[in-house]
Design a protein around this motif. Structure first.
Motif, PDB file in Angstrom:
ATOM      1  N   PHE A  89     -20.625   0.195  35.381  1.00 35.50           N
ATOM      2  CA  PHE A  89     -20.845   0.191  33.937  1.00 35.50           C
ATOM      3  C   PHE A  89     -19.503   0.330  33.238  1.00 35.50           C
ATOM      4  O   PHE A  89     -18.820   1.348  33.357  1.00 35.50           O
ATOM      5  N   ARG A  90     -19.092  -0.764  32.568  1.00 35.03           N
ATOM      6  CA  ARG A  90     -17.831  -0.793  31.827  1.00 35.03           C
ATOM      7  C   ARG A  90     -16.643  -0.371  32.690  1.00 35.03           C
ATOM      8  O   ARG A  90     -15.755   0.363  32.256  1.00 35.03           O
ATOM      9  N   GLY A  91     -16.669  -0.814  33.927  1.00 30.03           N
ATOM     10  CA  GLY A  91     -15.579  -0.504  34.840  1.00 30.03           C
ATOM     11  C   GLY A  91     -15.697   0.841  35.521  1.00 30.03           C
ATOM     12  O   GLY A  91     -14.853   1.192  36.358  1.00 30.03           O
ATOM     13  N   MET A  92     -16.725   1.598  35.176  1.00 31.40           N
ATOM     14  CA  MET A  92     -16.954   2.904  35.812  1.00 31.40           C
ATOM     15  C   MET A  92     -17.940   2.700  36.954  1.00 31.40           C
ATOM     16  O   MET A  92     -19.131   2.442  36.728  1.00 31.40           O
ATOM     17  N   ALA A  93     -17.430   2.788  38.178  1.00 28.72           N
ATOM     18  CA  ALA A  93     -18.224   2.422  39.349  1.00 28.72           C
ATOM     19  C   ALA A  93     -18.822   3.645  40.038  1.00 28.72           C
ATOM     20  O   ALA A  93     -18.258   4.745  40.001  1.00 28.72           O
ATOM     21  N   VAL A  94     -19.952   3.424  40.678  1.00 29.56           N
ATOM     22  CA  VAL A  94     -20.576   4.452  41.510  1.00 29.56           C
ATOM     23  C   VAL A  94     -19.716   4.645  42.763  1.00 29.56           C
ATOM     24  O   VAL A  94     -19.227   3.662  43.332  1.00 29.56           O
ATOM     25  N   PRO A  95     -19.489   5.879  43.210  1.00 32.50           N
ATOM     26  CA  PRO A  95     -18.712   6.093  44.442  1.00 32.50           C
ATOM     27  C   PRO A  95     -19.286   5.299  45.618  1.00 32.50           C
ATOM     28  O   PRO A  95     -20.504   5.264  45.822  1.00 32.50           O
ATOM     29  N   ASP A  96     -18.396   4.681  46.376  1.00 28.42           N
ATOM     30  CA  ASP A  96     -18.822   3.821  47.484  1.00 28.42           C
ATOM     31  C   ASP A  96     -19.702   4.550  48.490  1.00 28.42           C
ATOM     32  O   ASP A  96     -20.632   3.962  49.053  1.00 28.42           O
ATOM     33  N   VAL A  97     -19.420   5.823  48.718  1.00 33.84           N
ATOM     34  CA  VAL A  97     -20.160   6.549  49.748  1.00 33.84           C
ATOM     35  C   VAL A  97     -21.655   6.598  49.429  1.00 33.84           C
ATOM     36  O   VAL A  97     -22.497   6.580  50.334  1.00 33.84           O
ATOM     37  N   LEU A  98     -22.006   6.619  48.144  1.00 30.52           N
ATOM     38  CA  LEU A  98     -23.419   6.694  47.766  1.00 30.52           C
ATOM     39  C   LEU A  98     -24.141   5.372  47.989  1.00 30.52           C
ATOM     40  O   LEU A  98     -25.376   5.323  47.976  1.00 30.52           O
ATOM     41  N   LEU A  99     -23.376   4.312  48.200  1.00 27.50           N
ATOM     42  CA  LEU A  99     -23.955   2.992  48.463  1.00 27.50           C
ATOM     43  C   LEU A  99     -23.920   2.649  49.943  1.00 27.50           C
ATOM     44  O   LEU A  99     -24.393   1.586  50.345  1.00 27.50           O
ATOM     45  N   SER A 100     -23.372   3.554  50.741  1.00 31.31           N
ATOM     46  CA  SER A 100     -23.116   3.240  52.153  1.00 31.31           C
ATOM     47  C   SER A 100     -24.360   3.316  53.029  1.00 31.31           C
ATOM     48  O   SER A 100     -24.411   2.697  54.093  1.00 31.31           O
TER      49      SER A 100
END
Length: 226
Positions: free
Chosen positions: A191-202
């Motif tokens: 969102f507007r360049g503010m990304a969810v931490p990768d680990v939470l998508l792993s």
């Protein structure tokens, strides 16, 4: 079913809040019920007076003892209540915390009579001879005890059986242990360049668990610094 009897000079404050979202669903499902008692209906004069000046002088008005005693006595008699918790909301009371909420909610058949303070304060005889408990929600002063009463209801009802879809969610909240809850993210992923931490998508459960533990500690330490 947990029952709340709320005594207030301004009972109109409560209806909207108690009939929305989780509280409404909980009430409709029979987890709790509330009764609103207009303090003025228990006044013993034609003007329905519930407050008066303080003996000894000083600014502000004090809630009179008679209407409050009459209201509590009526509730106990009319609703056949045995050993209710009679809670006075007051800036001088015990500070509300999660442990107190947990202890009360552990008995889902509890009956609570909540007396909402207002104006400068409440006649001392109410605190000394009627209330069984005195609760404050913080080290600040409000115009009345109606908001604290709503906070008491909300904090307890959400812990009653069947109210939340997942009780584990409530038991992992902030203040259920020595550390605060972790940060959370939802969609969109960016969102507007503010990304969810990768680990939470792993999808790696152990790494996610570790990340949340670290996040909890960071939140806790940040609050301690304040």
């Amino acid at each position: 079913m947990m029952n709340f009897h709320i005594i207030s000079a301004f009972p109109g404050v409560f209806e909207n809040f108690l009939n929305e979202s989780i509280l409404k669903r909980a009430k409709d499902a029979g987890a709790f019920y509330y009764f609103l008692h207009d303090l003025r209906e228990y006044a013993n004069d034609k003007h329905k007076t519930v407050d008066d000046y303080a003996f000894g002088g000083g600014p502000g008005m004090i809630l009179k003892p008679e209407p409050i005693f009459f209201a509590v006595e009526y509730i106990i008699s009319h609703y056949k209540v045995n050993n209710p918790r009679i809670i006075l909301t007051s800036a001088t009371g015990r500070l509300l915390d999660q442990q107190y909420v947990n202890d009360v909610a552990a008995n889902p058949d509890e009956t609570l009579i909540i007396i909402c303070g207002h104006y400068k304060g409440v006649d001392e005889r109410v605190r000394k001879y009627l209330a069984t408990e005195e609760i404050s929600i913080g080290t600040y002063v409000l115009t009345g005890g109606e908001l604290p009463a709503l906070i008491l209801v909300d904090s307890m009802v959400r812990l009653l059986p069947g109210v939340l879809g997942d009780l584990d969610s409530a038991m992992s909240d902030s203040y259920q242990s020595d550390v605060l809850d972790s940060a959370y993210f939802t969609r969109p992923q960016n969102f507007r360049g503010m990304a969810v931490p990768d680990v939470l998508l792993s999808g790696h459960h152990e790494k996610i668990k570790h990340w949340r533990q670290e996040s909890s500690l960071q939140n806790t330490n940040r609050q301690k610094i304040k």
